[in-house]
Scaffold this motif. Structure first.
Motif, PDB file in Angstrom:
ATOM      1  N   ARG A 106       0.821  -1.222   0.000  1.00 27.82           N
ATOM      2  CA  ARG A 106       0.000   0.000   0.000  1.00 27.82           C
ATOM      3  C   ARG A 106       0.847   1.260   0.000  1.00 27.82           C
ATOM      4  O   ARG A 106       0.475   2.271  -0.602  1.00 27.82           O
ATOM      5  CB  ARG A 106      -0.923   0.019   1.223  1.00 27.82           C
ATOM      6  CG  ARG A 106      -1.893  -1.158   1.298  1.00 27.82           C
ATOM      7  CD  ARG A 106      -2.909  -0.969   2.421  1.00 27.82           C
ATOM      8  NE  ARG A 106      -2.314  -0.904   3.740  1.00 27.82           N
ATOM      9  CZ  ARG A 106      -2.435   0.131   4.578  1.00 27.82           C
ATOM     10  NH1 ARG A 106      -3.141   1.197   4.226  1.00 27.82           N
ATOM     11  NH2 ARG A 106      -1.877   0.093   5.784  1.00 27.82           N
ATOM     12  N   PHE A 107       1.975   1.229   0.699  1.00 33.90           N
ATOM     13  CA  PHE A 107       2.847   2.393   0.812  1.00 33.90           C
ATOM     14  C   PHE A 107       4.105   2.186  -0.031  1.00 33.90           C
ATOM     15  O   PHE A 107       4.605   1.062  -0.150  1.00 33.90           O
ATOM     16  CB  PHE A 107       3.275   2.609   2.259  1.00 33.90           C
ATOM     17  CG  PHE A 107       2.191   3.087   3.186  1.00 33.90           C
ATOM     18  CD1 PHE A 107       0.851   3.073   2.826  1.00 33.90           C
ATOM     19  CD2 PHE A 107       2.524   3.552   4.456  1.00 33.90           C
ATOM     20  CE1 PHE A 107      -0.139   3.507   3.689  1.00 33.90           C
ATOM     21  CE2 PHE A 107       1.546   3.995   5.335  1.00 33.90           C
ATOM     22  CZ  PHE A 107       0.219   3.964   4.950  1.00 33.90           C
ATOM     23  N   THR A 108       4.633   3.288  -0.556  1.00 39.05           N
ATOM     24  CA  THR A 108       5.881   3.250  -1.309  1.00 39.05           C
ATOM     25  C   THR A 108       6.757   4.413  -0.875  1.00 39.05           C
ATOM     26  O   THR A 108       6.335   5.568  -0.924  1.00 39.05           O
ATOM     27  CB  THR A 108       5.627   3.345  -2.815  1.00 39.05           C
ATOM     28  OG1 THR A 108       4.763   2.292  -3.238  1.00 39.05           O
ATOM     29  CG2 THR A 108       6.950   3.250  -3.581  1.00 39.05           C
ATOM     30  N   ILE A 109       7.978   4.089  -0.447  1.00 37.73           N
ATOM     31  CA  ILE A 109       8.946   5.111  -0.098  1.00 37.73           C
ATOM     32  C   ILE A 109       9.883   5.319  -1.283  1.00 37.73           C
ATOM     33  O   ILE A 109      10.260   4.357  -1.964  1.00 37.73           O
ATOM     34  CB  ILE A 109       9.729   4.737   1.181  1.00 37.73           C
ATOM     35  CG1 ILE A 109      10.594   5.893   1.661  1.00 37.73           C
ATOM     36  CG2 ILE A 109      10.541   3.458   0.992  1.00 37.73           C
ATOM     37  CD1 ILE A 109      11.231   5.671   3.033  1.00 37.73           C
ATOM     38  N   SER A 110      10.240   6.572  -1.535  1.00 38.31           N
ATOM     39  CA  SER A 110      11.165   6.879  -2.625  1.00 38.31           C
ATOM     40  C   SER A 110      11.968   8.106  -2.233  1.00 38.31           C
ATOM     41  O   SER A 110      11.637   8.807  -1.273  1.00 38.31           O
ATOM     42  CB  SER A 110      10.399   7.114  -3.939  1.00 38.31           C
ATOM     43  OG  SER A 110       9.514   8.210  -3.817  1.00 38.31           O
ATOM     44  N   ARG A 111      13.021   8.341  -2.988  1.00 37.50           N
ATOM     45  CA  ARG A 111      13.868   9.478  -2.686  1.00 37.50           C
ATOM     46  C   ARG A 111      14.354  10.124  -3.968  1.00 37.50           C
ATOM     47  O   ARG A 111      14.547   9.454  -4.979  1.00 37.50           O
ATOM     48  CB  ARG A 111      15.049   9.068  -1.811  1.00 37.50           C
ATOM     49  CG  ARG A 111      16.032   8.106  -2.456  1.00 37.50           C
ATOM     50  CD  ARG A 111      16.997   7.516  -1.410  1.00 37.50           C
ATOM     51  NE  ARG A 111      17.813   8.561  -0.804  1.00 37.50           N
ATOM     52  CZ  ARG A 111      18.438   8.401   0.368  1.00 37.50           C
ATOM     53  NH1 ARG A 111      18.330   7.268   1.026  1.00 37.50           N
ATOM     54  NH2 ARG A 111      19.176   9.385   0.854  1.00 37.50           N
ATOM     55  N   ASP A 112      14.566  11.432  -3.901  1.00 30.95           N
ATOM     56  CA  ASP A 112      15.150  12.200  -4.998  1.00 30.95           C
ATOM     57  C   ASP A 112      16.302  12.974  -4.376  1.00 30.95           C
ATOM     58  O   ASP A 112      16.103  14.041  -3.790  1.00 30.95           O
ATOM     59  CB  ASP A 112      14.109  13.126  -5.615  1.00 30.95           C
ATOM     60  CG  ASP A 112      14.625  13.856  -6.844  1.00 30.95           C
ATOM     61  OD1 ASP A 112      15.848  14.079  -6.924  1.00 30.95           O
ATOM     62  OD2 ASP A 112      13.822  14.219  -7.695  1.00 30.95           O
ATOM     63  N   ASN A 113      17.493  12.432  -4.489  1.00 31.84           N
ATOM     64  CA  ASN A 113      18.647  13.055  -3.825  1.00 31.84           C
ATOM     65  C   ASN A 113      18.955  14.433  -4.396  1.00 31.84           C
ATOM     66  O   ASN A 113      19.413  15.319  -3.673  1.00 31.84           O
ATOM     67  CB  ASN A 113      19.864  12.148  -3.940  1.00 31.84           C
ATOM     68  CG  ASN A 113      19.744  10.910  -3.078  1.00 31.84           C
ATOM     69  OD1 ASN A 113      19.075  10.912  -2.044  1.00 31.84           O
ATOM     70  ND2 ASN A 113      20.385   9.831  -3.509  1.00 31.84           N
TER      71      ASN A 113
END
Length: 116
Positions: free
Chosen positions: A66-73
């Protein structure tokens, strides 16, 4: 250390979606493991999702799928996309940046409320 500011919380009906953002200032985020926690009054702070510097992710069982973690450095920002929200997801969500036990930072938190 880095300074973190969360945003994107709010009130949503069950089944809805929200995207939380955690914007950092100061150092680059690329060497930090980033985490989202949540907390309710009287309960222990719970680790929800983790993303390492190389992009590996992990989730607590209750949010998997259900949840998605992501990053944009480049933007120094970490996201938590939350879909199919449930009333039990209601909490204050906190962003955490950690590189070592002596080098970690917390945001001020953002409230997520899911109505049934």
């Amino acid at each position: 250390q880095v300074q973190l500011v969360e945003s994107g919380g709010g009130l949503v009906q069950a089944g809805g979606s929200l995207r939380l953002s955690c914007a950092a200032s100061g150092r680059s985020l690329s060497t930090y493991t980033m985490k989202w926690y949540r907390e309710n009054p009287g309960k222990q702070r719970e680790l929800v999702a983790t993303i390492t510097g190389d992009g590996s992710t992990d989730y607590t069982d209750s949010v998997k799928g259900r949840f998605t973690i992501s990053r944009d450095n480049a933007k120094k920002t970490v996201y938590l996309q939350m879909n199919s929200l449930k009333p039990e997801d209601t909490a204050v969500y906190y962003c955490n940046a950690v590189r070592a036990i002596w080098d970690q930072s917390w945001g001020q938190g953002t409230q997520v409320t899911v109505s049934s």
